[in-house]
Design an enzyme around this catalytic site. Structure first.
Site, short mmCIF file in Angstrom:
data_model
loop_
_atom_site.label_atom_id
_atom_site.label_comp_id
_atom_site.label_asym_id
_atom_site.label_seq_id
_atom_site.Cartn_x
_atom_site.Cartn_y
_atom_site.Cartn_z
N LYS A 69 0.86 -1.06 -0.06
CA LYS A 69 -0.08 0.21 0.18
C LYS A 69 0.77 1.34 -0.09
O LYS A 69 0.66 2.33 -0.81
CB LYS A 69 -0.94 0.21 1.30
CG LYS A 69 -1.54 1.21 1.62
CD LYS A 69 -2.52 1.20 2.70
CE LYS A 69 -1.72 1.52 4.12
NZ LYS A 69 -1.36 2.62 4.39
N ASN A 70 2.01 1.34 0.82
CA ASN A 70 2.68 2.35 1.13
C ASN A 70 3.49 2.59 -0.07
O ASN A 70 4.37 3.82 -0.12
CB ASN A 70 3.29 2.58 2.42
CG ASN A 70 2.36 2.61 3.58
OD1 ASN A 70 1.08 2.82 3.28
ND2 ASN A 70 2.59 2.44 4.73
N CYS B 282 -5.19 12.19 12.38
CA CYS B 282 -5.88 10.82 12.25
C CYS B 282 -5.69 10.61 13.69
O CYS B 282 -5.07 10.75 14.63
CB CYS B 282 -5.27 10.00 11.24
SG CYS B 282 -3.79 9.29 11.63
N ARG C 72 -0.10 14.18 12.93
CA ARG C 72 0.60 13.89 11.59
C ARG C 72 0.52 15.45 10.82
O ARG C 72 0.03 15.71 9.61
CB ARG C 72 -0.36 13.02 10.77
CG ARG C 72 -0.63 11.82 11.46
CD ARG C 72 0.17 10.60 11.38
NE ARG C 72 0.58 10.28 10.19
CZ ARG C 72 -0.04 9.12 9.63
NH1 ARG C 72 -1.19 8.65 10.17
NH2 ARG C 72 0.42 8.79 8.53
N ASP D 68 4.72 0.69 12.14
CA ASP D 68 3.66 -0.18 11.53
C ASP D 68 3.44 -1.70 11.84
O ASP D 68 2.56 -2.24 11.57
CB ASP D 68 3.57 -0.19 9.93
CG ASP D 68 3.18 1.43 9.50
OD1 ASP D 68 3.55 1.60 8.29
OD2 ASP D 68 3.07 2.20 10.47
N ARG E 98 -8.67 -0.59 4.76
CA ARG E 98 -7.70 0.42 4.10
C ARG E 98 -6.49 -0.11 3.75
O ARG E 98 -5.97 0.38 2.86
CB ARG E 98 -7.47 1.59 5.21
CG ARG E 98 -8.69 2.39 5.62
CD ARG E 98 -8.32 3.61 6.33
NE ARG E 98 -7.46 4.39 5.56
CZ ARG E 98 -6.96 5.54 5.99
NH1 ARG E 98 -7.35 6.07 7.16
NH2 ARG E 98 -6.19 6.26 5.16
C1 EPZ Z 1 4.18 6.94 6.44
O1 EPZ Z 1 3.33 8.09 6.98
C2 EPZ Z 1 3.33 5.75 6.36
N1 EPZ Z 1 2.00 6.04 5.31
C3 EPZ Z 1 2.65 5.35 7.84
O2 EPZ Z 1 2.03 4.05 7.68
C4 EPZ Z 1 4.11 5.07 8.40
O3 EPZ Z 1 3.52 4.75 9.79
C5 EPZ Z 1 4.90 6.14 8.54
O4 EPZ Z 1 5.37 6.67 7.12
C6 EPZ Z 1 6.30 6.12 9.37
O5 EPZ Z 1 6.89 5.17 8.97
C7 EPZ Z 1 2.40 6.13 4.06
O6 EPZ Z 1 3.32 5.97 3.48
C8 EPZ Z 1 1.23 6.40 3.17
P1 EPZ Z 1 6.04 10.48 8.37
P2 EPZ Z 1 3.98 9.55 6.93
O7 EPZ Z 1 5.95 11.72 7.56
O8 EPZ Z 1 4.86 9.74 5.64
C9 EPZ Z 1 6.40 13.86 11.67
C10 EPZ Z 1 0.32 2.76 7.87
O9 EPZ Z 1 -0.11 1.96 8.80
N2 EPZ Z 1 6.20 14.69 10.73
O10 EPZ Z 1 7.28 9.56 8.18
O11 EPZ Z 1 2.57 10.13 7.33
C11 EPZ Z 1 5.23 12.91 11.83
O12 EPZ Z 1 4.31 13.63 12.74
C12 EPZ Z 1 0.54 4.03 7.85
O13 EPZ Z 1 0.17 2.09 6.57
C13 EPZ Z 1 6.57 16.11 10.90
O14 EPZ Z 1 6.70 16.40 12.02
O15 EPZ Z 1 4.69 9.67 8.29
C14 EPZ Z 1 5.89 11.58 12.63
O16 EPZ Z 1 6.04 11.66 13.96
C15 EPZ Z 1 0.49 4.60 9.19
N3 EPZ Z 1 6.06 16.65 9.95
C16 EPZ Z 1 7.21 11.40 11.88
O17 EPZ Z 1 7.56 12.66 11.35
C17 EPZ Z 1 5.89 16.52 8.75
O18 EPZ Z 1 5.77 17.53 7.85
C18 EPZ Z 1 7.13 10.43 10.65
O19 EPZ Z 1 6.22 10.99 9.92
C19 EPZ Z 1 5.93 15.09 8.43
C20 EPZ Z 1 6.10 14.28 9.39
#
Ligand code: EPZ
Length: 420
Positions: free
Chosen positions: A22-23, A116, A121, A307, A399
């Site tokens: 998915k990701n 979410c 996020r 995850d 999802r």
């Molecule tokens: C991706 O989400 C995945 N989703 C998530 O999978 C996964 O848990 C996550 O990466 C971490 O591995 C997809 O790829 C679609 P991040 P993403 O930006 O990109 C902070 C699932 O279960 N952050 O890597 O949204 C954020 O709050 C889903 O399949 C900021 O502060 O995660 C978090 O603490 C859930 N500012 C950390 O970074 C930003 O602009 C990592 O978030 C962006 C992120």
């Protein structure tokens, strides 16, 4: 609404075919916005999030054709540049269209994704990087309004935090930018690697793929001739089924899987007593007689993935001893805990750390899914709980898992999908 009815499973047996990731699929679908050709995608998983993003693209004017063994995405007719709230609110990864649309059209409006269940996020790092590339970003009435009329400029981007979709967004934006972009502290997840590989095979000069420092030389606004590609297997789906084997002490074989994407997960399952037979795209888990307790800290790839945290927490309830699980990425990713406690698990939460005292006897009951991975943790617990467990609100599960109950039934689990 659907719910799953699951019962105690004696040992399971057989093999499960892993679906496309998915990701990986989500950024790869967004990437088609950069194409001047019809893009052929194989192995997209049949999950709700993929349908949602494809629907978003058709809302913007693209054509999507589902063929026998592939999906053909044609964004040549794409003309709309506003991703509206109604669709973005259902899937925050819609933010992945921001970079590509802005790079191709010079302007874009995307509804703020909002938080979410698992956390706030934010997307501040995505927006900051695009501003550094010359975009003007305003937030008005819940929408991101981005414009770069003379195109995006290559520059040096350093991410304060490692962000998976942030890295994907900027790699896609940089692919059409004027000049070179160096991204430091880039995400190294296999899903980001595949996006970079497909862009590279489609004519974008990218160095450092798979490392924390990426160098992208933009095409100066020229659209790409994107090669056909097959989505990599879903490592989180695979890890979830490995946990199903471990928790039910069953030998399960996974096919169409990439063991090299699961090193941290395999290592923790070995610590907990399992062993493995591995080949290039198959793997078999051989669970131990006993499940040992474990210490887990979630971090960015290649470390232990957030995850997989919920699934391992469910498994830890069956370990003989005390496990410590620390969630470092998201501020609210323990919502499965209260449901597991209702089934009889002994878990103590202290901030970002869960202390799980096993082995606890779990009893089947009605439980409620709260987010995607929490749902799968409840399914795992249901497989070893006495009696029947009804798991409600499984739209969360749908999802990100393609036919989960059918795949588990295929190895002997008693699990069925019913309608409330
Ligand atoms: C991706 O989400 C995945 N989703 C998530 O999978 C996964 O848990 C996550 O990466 C971490 O591995 C997809 O790829 C679609 P991040 P993403 O930006 O990109 C902070 C699932 O279960 N952050 O890597 O949204 C954020 O709050 C889903 O399949 C900021 O502060 O995660 C978090 O603490 C859930 N500012 C950390 O970074 C930003 O602009 C990592 O978030 C962006 C992120």
């Amino acid at each position: 609404m659907d719910y799953l009815k699951a019962q105690f499973a004696q040992s399971l047996r057989g093999s499960i075919n892993i679906s496309g990731a998915k990701n990986a699929s989500l950024p790869l679908i967004a990437m088609t916005i950069l194409a001047k050709n019809k893009v052929n995608i194989k192995n997209l998983p049949a999950v709700a999030d993929i349908k949602t993003l494809l629907k978003l693209l058709t809302n913007l004017g693209a054509n999507v054709a589902f063929e026998e063994d592939k999906v053909v995405v044609d964004t040549i007719p794409l003309h709309e540049t506003k991703a509206t709230y109604d669709i973005v609110k259902t899937m925050r990864a819609s933010i992945l269209v921001l970079g590509p649309i802005l790079a191709r059209f010079g302007h874009c409006e995307v509804s703020l994704p909002g938080g979410c269940a698992i956390g706030q996020r934010p997307i501040d790092l995505h927006l900051k990087a695009l501003e550094q590339m010359g975009a003007k970003i305003d937030i008005k009435a819940g929408y991101i309004q981005a414009s770069a009329p003379s195109g995006l400029q290559g520059t040096n981007i350093n991410f304060d935090k490692i962000t998976v979709t942030g890295t994907a967004n900027i790699v896609m934006a940089a692919s059409l930018a004027y000049g070179e972009t160096i991204i430091t502290n880039a995400a190294r997840e296999p899903e980001v690697v595949q996006l970079c590989e497909v862009l590279s095979e489609s004519g974008v000069e990218i160095e450092g793929i798979g490392t924390a420092i990426l160098r992208v030389v933009g095409t100066a606004g020229k659209l790409l001739d994107i090669v056909d590609f097959r989505v990599i297997p879903d490592r989180i789906e695979a890890g979830t089924y490995l946990c199903a084997g471990a928790i039910t002490k069953s030998e399960i074989t996974l096919t169409d899987v990439e063991p090299k994407h699961l090193v941290a997960v395999i290592s923790k399952l070995e610590e907990m007593g399992s062993s493995f037979t591995l080949s290039e795209n198959e793997m078999t888990i051989h669970p131990g007689e006993q499940i040992f307790p474990v210490k887990i800290v979630t971090q960015e790839y290649p470390a232990f993935p957030t995850d997989m945290q919920a699934q391992f927490l469910a498994l830890a309830t069956q370990a003989d001893g005390v496990s410590i699980i620390e969630e470092r990425l998201f501020e609210n990713r323990f919502m499965h805990v209260s449901e597991l406690q209702r089934m009889g698990a002994e878990i103590m939460l202290n901030g970002h750390t869960a202390t799980v005292t096993g082995k606890s006897k779990l009893s089947g009951t009605d439980v409620m899914a709260t987010d995607l991975r929490a749902s799968s943790a409840l399914v795992l617990a249901a497989l070893v709980a006495d009696g029947e467990t009804n798991i409600h609100r499984i739209y969360h599960l749908d999802r990100g898992y393609d036919s989960l109950e059918k795949k588990l039934e295929g190895v002997g689990a008693k699990i069925e999908r019913l309608r409330e």
